[in-house]
Design a protein around this motif. Structure first.
Motif, PDB file in Angstrom:
ATOM      1  N   LEU A 302      -4.615  -2.286 -15.281  1.00 44.42           N
ATOM      2  CA  LEU A 302      -5.166  -3.414 -14.521  1.00 44.42           C
ATOM      3  C   LEU A 302      -6.126  -2.907 -13.452  1.00 44.42           C
ATOM      4  CD1 LEU A 302      -5.283  -6.366 -13.524  1.00 44.42           C
ATOM      5  CD2 LEU A 302      -3.150  -5.928 -12.272  1.00 44.42           C
ATOM      6  N   HIS A 303      -5.717  -1.873 -12.735  1.00 41.25           N
ATOM      7  CA  HIS A 303      -6.574  -1.323 -11.675  1.00 41.25           C
ATOM      8  C   HIS A 303      -7.898  -0.824 -12.252  1.00 41.25           C
ATOM      9  CE1 HIS A 303      -2.538  -0.265  -9.496  1.00 41.25           C
ATOM     10  NE2 HIS A 303      -2.821  -1.553  -9.462  1.00 41.25           N
ATOM     11  N   GLU A 304      -7.828  -0.113 -13.386  1.00 45.18           N
ATOM     12  CA  GLU A 304      -9.034   0.477 -13.967  1.00 45.18           C
ATOM     13  C   GLU A 304      -9.959  -0.591 -14.529  1.00 45.18           C
ATOM     14  OE1 GLU A 304     -11.899   3.086 -14.895  1.00 45.18           O
ATOM     15  OE2 GLU A 304     -10.074   3.561 -13.760  1.00 45.18           O
ATOM     16  N   LEU A 305      -9.414  -1.530 -15.301  1.00 46.99           N
ATOM     17  CA  LEU A 305     -10.267  -2.541 -15.918  1.00 46.99           C
ATOM     18  C   LEU A 305     -10.944  -3.425 -14.881  1.00 46.99           C
ATOM     19  CD1 LEU A 305      -8.208  -3.627 -19.071  1.00 46.99           C
ATOM     20  CD2 LEU A 305     -10.201  -2.127 -18.960  1.00 46.99           C
ATOM     21  N   SER A 306     -10.312  -3.596 -13.722  1.00 45.92           N
ATOM     22  CA  SER A 306     -10.915  -4.427 -12.678  1.00 45.92           C
ATOM     23  C   SER A 306     -12.209  -3.826 -12.136  1.00 45.92           C
ATOM     24  CB  SER A 306      -9.922  -4.640 -11.532  1.00 45.92           C
ATOM     25  OG  SER A 306      -9.680  -3.427 -10.836  1.00 45.92           O
ATOM     26  N   LYS A 307     -12.449  -2.535 -12.434  1.00 48.44           N
ATOM     27  CA  LYS A 307     -13.662  -1.867 -11.951  1.00 48.44           C
ATOM     28  C   LYS A 307     -14.857  -2.070 -12.872  1.00 48.44           C
ATOM     29  CE  LYS A 307     -10.808   1.968 -10.192  1.00 48.44           C
ATOM     30  NZ  LYS A 307     -10.552   3.427 -10.344  1.00 48.44           N
ATOM     31  N   HIS A 308     -14.652  -2.721 -14.024  1.00 47.71           N
ATOM     32  CA  HIS A 308     -15.692  -2.701 -15.058  1.00 47.71           C
ATOM     33  C   HIS A 308     -16.223  -4.088 -15.403  1.00 47.71           C
ATOM     34  CE1 HIS A 308     -15.193   1.593 -15.727  1.00 47.71           C
ATOM     35  NE2 HIS A 308     -13.887   1.394 -15.664  1.00 47.71           N
ATOM     36  N   LYS A 309     -16.503  -4.851 -14.374  1.00 52.42           N
ATOM     37  CA  LYS A 309     -17.109  -6.170 -14.597  1.00 52.42           C
ATOM     38  C   LYS A 309     -18.474  -6.051 -15.264  1.00 52.42           C
ATOM     39  CE  LYS A 309     -14.770  -8.309 -10.630  1.00 52.42           C
ATOM     40  NZ  LYS A 309     -14.008  -7.126 -10.218  1.00 52.42           N
ATOM     41  N   ASN A 310     -19.131  -4.903 -15.074  1.00 55.32           N
ATOM     42  CA  ASN A 310     -20.454  -4.712 -15.679  1.00 55.32           C
ATOM     43  C   ASN A 310     -20.392  -4.684 -17.200  1.00 55.32           C
ATOM     44  OD1 ASN A 310     -19.033  -2.216 -15.111  1.00 55.32           O
ATOM     45  ND2 ASN A 310     -20.816  -1.131 -15.909  1.00 55.32           N
ATOM     46  N   PHE A 311     -19.208  -4.488 -17.771  1.00 51.48           N
ATOM     47  CA  PHE A 311     -19.041  -4.534 -19.221  1.00 51.48           C
ATOM     48  C   PHE A 311     -18.488  -5.879 -19.686  1.00 51.48           C
ATOM     49  CE2 PHE A 311     -18.907   0.178 -18.793  1.00 51.48           C
ATOM     50  CZ  PHE A 311     -19.927   0.475 -19.685  1.00 51.48           C
ATOM     51  N   GLY A 312     -18.527  -6.874 -18.839  1.00 50.25           N
ATOM     52  CA  GLY A 312     -18.029  -8.182 -19.219  1.00 50.25           C
ATOM     53  C   GLY A 312     -16.517  -8.292 -19.189  1.00 50.25           C
ATOM     54  N   VAL A 313     -15.883  -7.424 -18.418  1.00 48.31           N
ATOM     55  CA  VAL A 313     -14.424  -7.433 -18.328  1.00 48.31           C
ATOM     56  C   VAL A 313     -13.992  -8.387 -17.215  1.00 48.31           C
ATOM     57  CG1 VAL A 313     -12.365  -6.049 -17.894  1.00 48.31           C
ATOM     58  CG2 VAL A 313     -14.296  -5.050 -19.141  1.00 48.31           C
ATOM     59  N   ARG A 314     -13.041  -9.246 -17.537  1.00 51.90           N
ATOM     60  CA  ARG A 314     -12.436 -10.111 -16.527  1.00 51.90           C
ATOM     61  C   ARG A 314     -10.960  -9.769 -16.424  1.00 51.90           C
ATOM     62  NH1 ARG A 314     -14.869 -16.261 -17.264  1.00 51.90           N
ATOM     63  NH2 ARG A 314     -17.077 -15.712 -17.077  1.00 51.90           N
ATOM     64  N   THR A 315     -10.499  -9.552 -15.199  1.00 50.98           N
ATOM     65  CA  THR A 315      -9.092  -9.231 -14.989  1.00 50.98           C
ATOM     66  C   THR A 315      -8.458 -10.310 -14.126  1.00 50.98           C
ATOM     67  OG1 THR A 315      -9.717  -7.816 -13.121  1.00 50.98           O
ATOM     68  CG2 THR A 315      -9.341  -6.747 -15.249  1.00 50.98           C
ATOM     69  N   PHE A 316      -7.265 -10.732 -14.523  1.00 52.46           N
ATOM     70  CA  PHE A 316      -6.520 -11.764 -13.809  1.00 52.46           C
ATOM     71  C   PHE A 316      -5.146 -11.213 -13.474  1.00 52.46           C
ATOM     72  CE2 PHE A 316      -3.538 -15.498 -14.572  1.00 52.46           C
ATOM     73  CZ  PHE A 316      -3.594 -15.947 -13.261  1.00 52.46           C
ATOM     74  N   GLN A 317      -4.885 -10.997 -12.174  1.00 51.91           N
ATOM     75  CA  GLN A 317      -3.559 -10.582 -11.741  1.00 51.91           C
ATOM     76  C   GLN A 317      -2.725 -11.837 -11.541  1.00 51.91           C
ATOM     77  OE1 GLN A 317      -3.132  -7.483  -8.743  1.00 51.91           O
ATOM     78  NE2 GLN A 317      -1.356  -8.537  -7.879  1.00 51.91           N
ATOM     79  N   ALA A 318      -1.853 -12.107 -12.493  1.00 51.81           N
ATOM     80  CA  ALA A 318      -1.102 -13.354 -12.517  1.00 51.81           C
ATOM     81  C   ALA A 318       0.080 -13.316 -11.558  1.00 51.81           C
ATOM     82  CB  ALA A 318      -0.611 -13.636 -13.936  1.00 51.81           C
ATOM     83  N   GLU A 319       0.681 -14.492 -11.355  1.00 52.18           N
ATOM     84  CA  GLU A 319       1.834 -14.579 -10.455  1.00 52.18           C
ATOM     85  C   GLU A 319       3.107 -14.089 -11.110  1.00 52.18           C
ATOM     86  OE1 GLU A 319       1.294 -18.825 -12.140  1.00 52.18           O
ATOM     87  OE2 GLU A 319       0.096 -17.043 -11.703  1.00 52.18           O
ATOM     88  N   ASP A 320       3.118 -14.009 -12.451  1.00 51.47           N
ATOM     89  CA  ASP A 320       4.283 -13.474 -13.150  1.00 51.47           C
ATOM     90  C   ASP A 320       3.863 -13.083 -14.566  1.00 51.47           C
ATOM     91  OD1 ASP A 320       4.343 -15.847 -14.768  1.00 51.47           O
ATOM     92  OD2 ASP A 320       5.537 -16.846 -13.225  1.00 51.47           O
TER      93      ASP A 320
END
Length: 647
Positions: A302-320
């Motif tokens: 999760l930490h790593e993918l959140s750095k790569h918005k330039n590749f069209g990556v979307r990360t969602f840290q959910a509540e559970d």
């Protein structure tokens, strides 16, 4: 860090650090003896606040840039901050590096750096006689020793006479080196790990420039702290050069013949897996969506993918956990490559939504970084005990393909393979890594983009079925005759409106159906789709015509291969095969198993693959199991396999 190496070579993996030559290096500034080694295993150990993981990471990075083959084993407490100076609070980092191809972090350290009495006591049982032990004498006072049950100092009572002991007042020397910085003693003491790193860097001729650059970057907002750490690092190096206690330094040449030609970098399993997911989304020309809830040891993805918005990556840290996979499945419905990451406890919570993904027949990657269980279990330790959960842990008949990487670097390829299956067959796919792979690291050959598989998919664009009256309609469950995959219709496409949900679908139309015959057909069709997934045949490594086969999966690859190499060097014939695809199994697996009189299955569980093998192929597979939160040792497996051969 990257380096260029060439030419593959096969050598036996071992745990020792055999000296292959000793000489004085002409022109050496200190005039000390330099010995050449073919391999070394170093373990840094200290309190969880002593920075052992950072120290190990930096030594590993410099070793990778130098060109050695390497394998690492970080080992740390589950608590954010365990009680200082206690055995549960000990954190360690083991690094095995060599001038040839190696497979494991090593069975036993040649060098132990112990920052306090707890670190010494927790690790001394693993250290062979004659090994080097460097201890921080400043911590061996009455109270810290009493915390771990030392009635007398092990540095003085003769209990360490079998080792090459190097008592070094690391704290005092660090504080003295930083006296001009105006830091408090407590602040200055924090840099003692950098002093130790400098000393070890001198001992093994590691590069230093990148570490100094790293420290300046890490503490860019506090340049005085950066310079203090650099001064401590240099002081450790200088101490090695000037002290008489270290009369010898060591060289381990680059592994120039260990790998095919290419550009390499050091990579951990979680980082490789993250890059594999990004590569899969790029090769599929789909946005990558990660719906995840933080959990050890999967959070790094999760930490790593959140750095790569330039590749069209979307990360969602959910509540559970449930929200995380629900969002990922929703993204898959919307036309994205949906991914959710977790560990064993999270898989249990996600199971209902995984079943929904089976029913909807949408591509979804469930990344399970396995850890010790049950329940919360051992959050920072490794295990591979989620296989049966991945295979059967849902209500009803809900088959899901399972892919398992074998090494940290292989996590990249396994992610691409899992994405291929999910996208081609419109199914959720389990990717089973574990804590050993996730946190461990090794050299990785950076692939050429042109060599990556083409994963592009075709979305449904219009009607695909003609009714008896000639009307053209869209049937959401009309299947590809080769893959049995249903169409992937992006919401909002005109004319492709269709019903989704968890209630059973009618074959073809997707309408709700309670018809018994239809349910039987849909259950069998979903199973047939998984059974028909194209996976490569199982490769067998059997140069000697052996009668015993060692069958493994996942992270046991390194220890098993190292053990097999040892037995072959000793003249004992043994065959080896390793499974990446656990559902479906390779089509030739049954035929392979029939060739051998004995089949041994080492696993970090109580025999889950062995149970599946026995049930499906009626083979008397012998289980060898370990569930202590640590990976197998090569010597341990070699002994067990020899007993199996001789039996």
């Amino acid at each position: 860090m990257t380096s260029q190496v060439s030419s593959p070579a096969e050598q036996a993996d071992g745990s020792g650090g055999a000296v292959v030559g000793g000489q004085r290096t002409p022109g050496s500034p200190d005039g000390k003896e330099v010995r050449r080694l073919d391999r070394v295993i170093i373990r840094f150990a200290g309190d969880s606040g002593d920075g052992m993981q950072l120290t190990g990471d930096r030594f590993t990075s410099e070793t990778a840039s130098f060109g050695n083959d390497l394998s690492t084993l970080p080992n740390f407490p589950a608590e954010i901050r365990a009680p200082a100076g206690t055995l549960p609070g000990v954190s360690s980092f083991q690094l095995h590096f060599a001038d040839h191809d190696i497979l494991t972090p090593g069975d036993a350290p040649n060098v132990l750096v112990a920052m306090n009495p707890a670190a010494l006591k927790a690790n001394i049982a693993d250290v062979p006689r004659g090994a080097e032990i460097i201890v921080n004498t400043d911590e061996f006072t009455k109270r810290p020793m009493a915390k771990v049950g030392y009635e007398t100092s092990p540095l003085e009572d003769g209990s360490l006479d079998a080792y090459n002991l190097h008592p070094v007042p690391l704290t005092t020397l660090t504080v003295e080196a930083l006296k001009d910085f105006g830091l408090s003693r407590k602040e200055a003491e924090r840099s003692k790990n950098m002093f130790a790193l400098g000393l070890l860097s001198w001992m093994y001729h590691r590069p230093t420039e990148a570490t100094e650059s790293f420290l300046r970057q890490k503490f860019a907002k506090k340049p005085e702290i950066a310079e203090a750490n650099i001064v401590a690092f240099r002081a450790g190096w200088n101490f090695g050069e000037t002290t008489e206690d270290f009369a010898v330094s060591y060289e381990v040449a680059p592994a120039t013949q260990a790998f095919p030609t290419g550009t390499y970098r050091n990579i951990s399993g979680n980082l490789a897996l993250s890059y594999g997911l990004i590569a899969a989304s790029q090769q599929a020309d789909l946005p990558l969506y990660l719906g995840s809830y933080p959990i050890t040891p999967a959070s790094d993805i999760l930490h790593e993918l959140s750095k790569h918005k330039n590749f069209g990556v979307r990360t969602f840290q959910a509540e559970d956990e449930i929200a995380g996979i629900g969002a990922a499945l929703g993204a898959a419905f919307g036309g994205a490559l949906g991914v959710t990451t977790t560990s064993g406890p999270g898989v249990a919570l996600k199971s209902e939504t995984i079943g929904l993904a089976v029913s909807l027949e949408l591509p979804l990657l469930i990344v399970d970084i396995q850890r010790g269980g049950p329940s919360t279990g051992l959050p920072t330790k490794t295990e591979q005990a989620d296989l049966l959960q991945a295979m059967y842990g849902r209500n009803g008949e809900a088959p899901v393909p399972i892919v398992a990487p074998r090494t940290p670097a292989d996590c990249f390829d396994a992610a691409l393979d899992a994405a291929r299956i999910a996208l081609t067959y419109r199914t959720p796919v389990f990717l089973l890594s574990d804590g050993y792979l996730a946190n461990g690291s090794e050299p990785w050959r950076i692939p050429e983009v042109a060599d990556l598989p083409d994963l592009k998919v075709k979305f449904a664009t219009g009607a695909n079925h003609t009714l008896a009256d000639g009307t053209e309609v869209f049937w959401p469950y009309k299947r590809d005759p080769e893959t049995l995959a249903r169409p992937w219709a992006v919401p909002g496409t005109p004319g492709l409106e269709h019903r989704i949900g968890g209630i059973e679908k009618q074959d073809g139309t997707g309408n709700i159906s309670y018809d018994p015959a239809n349910h039987d057909l849909m259950v069998r069709t979903r199973q047939a789709k998984i059974d028909g997934i194209e996976v490569p045949d199982l490769d067998i490594d059997d140069p000697d015509g052996a009668t015993t086969l060692v069958l493994g999966w996942g992270s046991t690859y390194g220890p098993i291969t190292a053990a097999v190499r040892r037995l072959r060097v000793a003249g004992l014939p043994v065959a080896q095969a390793h499974l990446r695809h656990l559902n479906p199994f390779p089509r030739n697996l049954g035929e392979v198993l029939e060739r051998y009189e004995k089949v041994v299955v080492p696993e970090m569980n109580l025999g889950q693959l062995a149970t599946l093998i026995r049930a499906k192929y009626l083979v008397d597979a012998r289980s060898y199991n370990q569930v202590n939160g640590m990976p197998f040792k090569a010597e341990q497996l070699a002994k067990v396999l020899k007993e199996a051969i001789d039996d």
